[in-house]
Design a protein around this motif. Structure first.
Motif, PDB file in Angstrom:
ATOM      1  N   ASN A 110      41.328  43.068  50.284  1.00 43.05           N
ATOM      2  CA  ASN A 110      42.351  43.023  49.249  1.00 43.05           C
ATOM      3  C   ASN A 110      43.673  42.551  49.849  1.00 43.05           C
ATOM      4  N   GLN A 111      44.007  41.301  49.598  1.00 48.54           N
ATOM      5  CA  GLN A 111      45.213  40.702  50.183  1.00 48.54           C
ATOM      6  C   GLN A 111      46.366  40.605  49.190  1.00 48.54           C
ATOM      7  N   TRP A 112      46.217  41.193  48.009  1.00 51.36           N
ATOM      8  CA  TRP A 112      47.238  41.071  46.982  1.00 51.36           C
ATOM      9  C   TRP A 112      48.381  42.065  47.178  1.00 51.36           C
ATOM     10  N   ALA A 113      49.575  41.624  46.825  1.00 50.61           N
ATOM     11  CA  ALA A 113      50.754  42.496  46.839  1.00 50.61           C
ATOM     12  C   ALA A 113      51.734  41.994  45.786  1.00 50.61           C
ATOM     13  N   ILE A 114      52.550  42.902  45.272  1.00 46.54           N
ATOM     14  CA  ILE A 114      53.612  42.505  44.341  1.00 46.54           C
ATOM     15  C   ILE A 114      54.874  42.220  45.145  1.00 46.54           C
ATOM     16  N   TYR A 115      55.477  41.077  44.854  1.00 50.30           N
ATOM     17  CA  TYR A 115      56.765  40.727  45.451  1.00 50.30           C
ATOM     18  C   TYR A 115      57.803  40.588  44.350  1.00 50.30           C
ATOM     19  N   GLY A 116      59.015  41.027  44.676  1.00 51.56           N
ATOM     20  CA  GLY A 116      60.090  40.980  43.694  1.00 51.56           C
ATOM     21  C   GLY A 116      61.345  40.335  44.239  1.00 51.56           C
ATOM     22  N   THR A 140      46.273  41.002  37.758  1.00 47.87           N
ATOM     23  CA  THR A 140      46.892  41.634  36.591  1.00 47.87           C
ATOM     24  C   THR A 140      46.334  43.043  36.393  1.00 47.87           C
ATOM     25  N   ALA A 141      45.027  43.199  36.592  1.00 52.15           N
ATOM     26  CA  ALA A 141      44.415  44.523  36.455  1.00 52.15           C
ATOM     27  C   ALA A 141      45.000  45.495  37.471  1.00 52.15           C
ATOM     28  N   MET A 142      45.208  45.024  38.707  1.00 57.98           N
ATOM     29  CA  MET A 142      45.823  45.885  39.719  1.00 57.98           C
ATOM     30  C   MET A 142      47.250  46.249  39.325  1.00 57.98           C
ATOM     31  N   THR A 143      47.974  45.244  38.826  1.00 59.07           N
ATOM     32  CA  THR A 143      49.354  45.490  38.401  1.00 59.07           C
ATOM     33  C   THR A 143      49.401  46.494  37.263  1.00 59.07           C
ATOM     34  N   GLU A 144      48.537  46.333  36.278  1.00 60.48           N
ATOM     35  CA  GLU A 144      48.554  47.225  35.120  1.00 60.48           C
ATOM     36  C   GLU A 144      48.192  48.656  35.520  1.00 60.48           C
ATOM     37  N   GLU A 145      47.271  48.804  36.471  1.00 61.86           N
ATOM     38  CA  GLU A 145      46.957  50.159  36.924  1.00 61.86           C
ATOM     39  C   GLU A 145      48.158  50.765  37.653  1.00 61.86           C
ATOM     40  N   VAL A 202      54.900  46.480  46.292  1.00 66.57           N
ATOM     41  CA  VAL A 202      53.735  47.325  46.549  1.00 66.57           C
ATOM     42  C   VAL A 202      52.638  46.469  47.172  1.00 66.57           C
ATOM     43  N   ASP A 203      51.962  47.028  48.166  1.00 62.85           N
ATOM     44  CA  ASP A 203      50.855  46.363  48.851  1.00 62.85           C
ATOM     45  C   ASP A 203      49.551  46.948  48.317  1.00 62.85           C
ATOM     46  N   PHE A 204      48.817  46.171  47.537  1.00 64.59           N
ATOM     47  CA  PHE A 204      47.579  46.679  46.960  1.00 64.59           C
ATOM     48  C   PHE A 204      46.494  46.885  48.019  1.00 64.59           C
ATOM     49  N   GLY A 205      46.623  46.214  49.145  1.00 62.66           N
ATOM     50  CA  GLY A 205      45.692  46.452  50.240  1.00 62.66           C
ATOM     51  C   GLY A 205      45.781  47.885  50.754  1.00 62.66           C
ATOM     52  N   ARG A 206      46.947  48.511  50.576  1.00 64.37           N
ATOM     53  CA  ARG A 206      47.131  49.910  50.999  1.00 64.37           C
ATOM     54  C   ARG A 206      46.889  50.889  49.862  1.00 64.37           C
ATOM     55  N   THR A 207      47.321  50.538  48.658  1.00 65.24           N
ATOM     56  CA  THR A 207      47.154  51.464  47.536  1.00 65.24           C
ATOM     57  C   THR A 207      45.738  51.419  46.969  1.00 65.24           C
ATOM     58  N   LEU A 208      45.047  50.286  47.129  1.00 69.68           N
ATOM     59  CA  LEU A 208      43.658  50.141  46.666  1.00 69.68           C
ATOM     60  C   LEU A 208      42.806  49.609  47.818  1.00 69.68           C
ATOM     61  N   PRO A 209      42.715  50.359  48.920  1.00 68.45           N
ATOM     62  CA  PRO A 209      42.044  49.832  50.121  1.00 68.45           C
ATOM     63  C   PRO A 209      40.549  49.591  49.949  1.00 68.45           C
ATOM     64  N   ASP A 210      39.911  50.280  49.015  1.00 71.03           N
ATOM     65  CA  ASP A 210      38.477  50.119  48.818  1.00 71.03           C
ATOM     66  C   ASP A 210      38.127  49.060  47.784  1.00 71.03           C
ATOM     67  N   LEU A 211      39.120  48.495  47.125  1.00 71.36           N
ATOM     68  CA  LEU A 211      38.839  47.448  46.151  1.00 71.36           C
ATOM     69  C   LEU A 211      38.475  46.163  46.881  1.00 71.36           C
ATOM     70  N   ARG A 212      37.361  45.564  46.512  1.00 71.97           N
ATOM     71  CA  ARG A 212      36.888  44.312  47.108  1.00 71.97           C
ATOM     72  C   ARG A 212      36.940  43.216  46.045  1.00 71.97           C
TER      73      ARG A 212
END
Length: 322
Positions: A110-116, A140-145, A202-212
């Motif tokens: 999971n390499q996604w992250a939100i940048y602002g 988008t699904a990660m963001t909405e969660e 937010v770094d989704f690789g850390r908040t959702l580490p098991d998401l593939r």
């Protein structure tokens, strides 16, 4: 990826399934078959290297480049393609409809992250423009969660459909949006364009580490009928990932070979960060993180509850490779 379109495609694919019609066995025991890839990028090159390893063993492998992962899923279900690798969610949608597809390895973590535009909280984004690819995209699904769990009082951003990560990064630089979810390559491009003032929210690789989000999957009949060749491919992919983790310059070399148009300085930066984040681990797929991925896509409304990791995967190949 659009959920209604995925569901319809998965049903058609399941109905059209007819074995491994795209695979031919030659008198010497070698095979001819096709591997589908979607818009090859830096995440794809270890797969292309694994394909070359299979070719070196005498097999004839055609790489077919497609515009969307849904097309690969349809071809896999029909048996036109033996193996593919891209977004996990359309594969799960097809598997739910009993398409003959199995997830066999991880493509990239999971390499996604939100940048602002600055260091923002979820509440800071209430009513603010947030760039997305589509309402059905995995980012988008990660963001909405994240919004559901982190924003208070029903606060949420205003979602604007803009397009690919590179376009959204440009919109962020131009001040057209306050935040967006980006992949690592686009973060590097953003920083090199002068966007270093922007901050990770937010770094989704850390908040959702098991998401593939991106995995390798194959036609189930191909796995059964040509197990040795499937194992050859998976073992080669596991070796490529191990080489990358031992030295990020190996990934730089693969990109130079398969995607020579890419900027080597950007690639070197992406490779170093990818290894540091542990993104390349084809053999790191487990029943636990696959189940976590399934559960995420249930929460996102992509699939219905009830699917298990055993329904969706054949992990025997990565176990043998390890």
């Amino acid at each position: 990826m659009h959920l209604k379109r995925l569901a319809a495609l998965a049903v058609m694919s399941a109905l059209a399934a007819c074995g491994v019609r795209g695979t031919e066995t030659h008198p010497d025991g070698t095979l001819s078959f096709s591997v589908a890839v979607t818009e090859p990028d830096i995440t794809t090159v270890p797969i292309l290297a694994a394909v070359d390893a299979v070719r070196q063993a005498g097999h004839r492998v055609e790489v077919v480049e497609l515009a969307e992962p849904e097309l690969a899923i349809g071809g896999l279900a029909e048996g036109a393609y033996a193996i593919s690798a891209e977004a996990t969610s359309p594969a799960l949608s097809a598997i739910e409809q009993e398409a003959p597809i199995k997830i066999i390895a991880d493509a990239i973590g999971n390499q996604w992250a939100i940048y602002g535009s600055s260091k923002l909280t979820c509440d800071d984004l209430d009513g603010r423009p947030f760039g997305i690819y589509s309402r059905g995209a995995v980012a988008t699904a990660m963001t909405e969660e994240w919004v559901r769990t982190q924003c208070t009082g029903g606060r949420e951003p205003e979602y604007l459909t803009i397009g690919g990560s590179d376009v959204r990064a440009q919109a962020l630089v131009a001040g057209e949006i306050d935040a967006t979810a980006l992949e690592l390559a686009d973060v590097v491009a953003l920083e090199r364009s002068g966007g270093s003032a922007f901050a990770q929210v937010v770094d989704f690789g850390r908040t959702l580490p098991d998401l593939r989000p991106q995995t390798v999957y194959a036609n189930a009949d191909f796995l059964t009928e040509h197990r040795e060749v499937a194992q050859l491919f998976v073992s080669a992919l596991v070796r490529e990932h191990a080489k990358i983790n031992a030295d990020p310059r190996h990934l730089v070399g693969l990109v130079a070979k398969y995607l020579p148009e890419e900027d080597p300085d950007d690639v070197a930066d992406i490779a170093a960060r990818s290894v540091k984040a542990g993104l390349y681990d084809a053999a790191g797929l487990t029943e636990r993180n696959v189940q976590a991925t399934i559960d995420f896509f249930v929460r996102a409304g992509v699939i219905e509850p009830g699917m298990t990791a055993k329904d969706a995967t054949d992990l025997s190949f990565i176990r043998a490779a390890a």
